[in-house]
Design an enzyme around this catalytic site. Structure first.
Site, short mmCIF file in Angstrom:
data_model
loop_
_atom_site.label_atom_id
_atom_site.label_comp_id
_atom_site.label_asym_id
_atom_site.label_seq_id
_atom_site.Cartn_x
_atom_site.Cartn_y
_atom_site.Cartn_z
N GLY A 109 0.62 -1.31 0.08
CA GLY A 109 -0.06 0.09 0.36
C GLY A 109 0.87 1.23 0.06
N SER A 110 0.92 2.20 -1.18
CA SER A 110 1.95 3.20 -1.10
C SER A 110 1.43 4.30 -2.04
CB SER A 110 2.58 2.95 -1.56
OG SER A 110 2.85 1.35 -2.14
N ARG A 111 2.04 5.28 -2.03
CA ARG A 111 1.67 6.12 -3.35
C ARG A 111 2.83 6.45 -4.29
NH1 ARG A 111 -0.10 11.61 -0.92
NH2 ARG A 111 0.99 13.16 -2.09
#
Length: 207
Positions: free
Chosen positions: A170-172
């Site tokens: 989960g990340s950006r």
């Protein structure tokens, strides 16, 4: 193909699953049976999450490509923000060819990566010096396992579409767009690393 650096995670999940499977058969224990099934599911999840498919990248100076799989959640001040969900490939790629001038790693908090104030989270920023100026690619970790892995080093010459790192669970990824380019994606659009064109060179640019 599996992502570089994923071996310890997969080995641990597979080892725990094998242990529970052996114990459940030896002891004929219902809880151990359930634990073995959970282990199998976790191992399969790890394989899916850490996948790193080969992609044919068409290198060009006429456009920039997405550095990440995911969904564009914001576009502001010539910066495109891409959120990666669990089902997305989490390996990141160079949006443009150039030389890595700087890599800055910062520790941070545990805010969800889709929030604007997640800029206080753990992050890793690449400054790629291209023929159009510096391009910033920032990996921002999310709430679960905060671990950013870099595949590149300062002074590396990288080609558009080359793998530069990954973020786990989960990340950006944020990428800045030089003024020589027009942004071609919109908020809410899904993109693929190394494939989706996110900006094209302006018409008045002479090659």
């Amino acid at each position: 193909m599996l992502a570089k650096g994923s071996e310890p995670w997969l080995f641990t999940a597979a080892s725990v699953t094998a242990l529970f499977t052996i114990l459940s058969r030896a002891m004929n224990s219902s809880p151990l049976h359930h634990a073995a099934y959970i282990g199998v599911a976790l191992t399969l999840f790890m394989v899916v999450f850490f996948r790193d498919p080969e992609r044919k990248v068409e290198v060009s100076d006429a456009y920039m490509i997405s550095p990440a799989d995911g969904t564009v959640i914001d576009i502001r001040d010539r910066k495109i923000c891409i959120f990666m969900f669990f089902q997305n490939v989490h390996v990141n790629r160079a949006p443009i060819s150039g030389k890595i001038r700087e890599i800055t790693y910062k520790k941070g908090g545990y805010l969800p990566a889709y929030r604007k104030d997640s800029e206080r989270n753990e992050r890793n920023e690449f400054i790629i010096h291209s023929k159009y100026g510096d391009v910033s690619v920032t990996q921002i970790a999310g709430t679960i396992a905060r671990r950013i892995v870099s595949y590149s080093r300062v002074n590396d010459i990288i080609e558009q579409g080359q793998r530069i790192g990954m973020i786990r669970f989960g990340s950006r990824v944020d990428v800045t767009i030089p003024h020589d380019f027009d942004i071609t994606v919109r908020k809410g659009e899904r993109v693929l690393a190394g494939k989706t064109v996110i900006a094209t060179i302006k018409n008045d640019r002479d090659f």
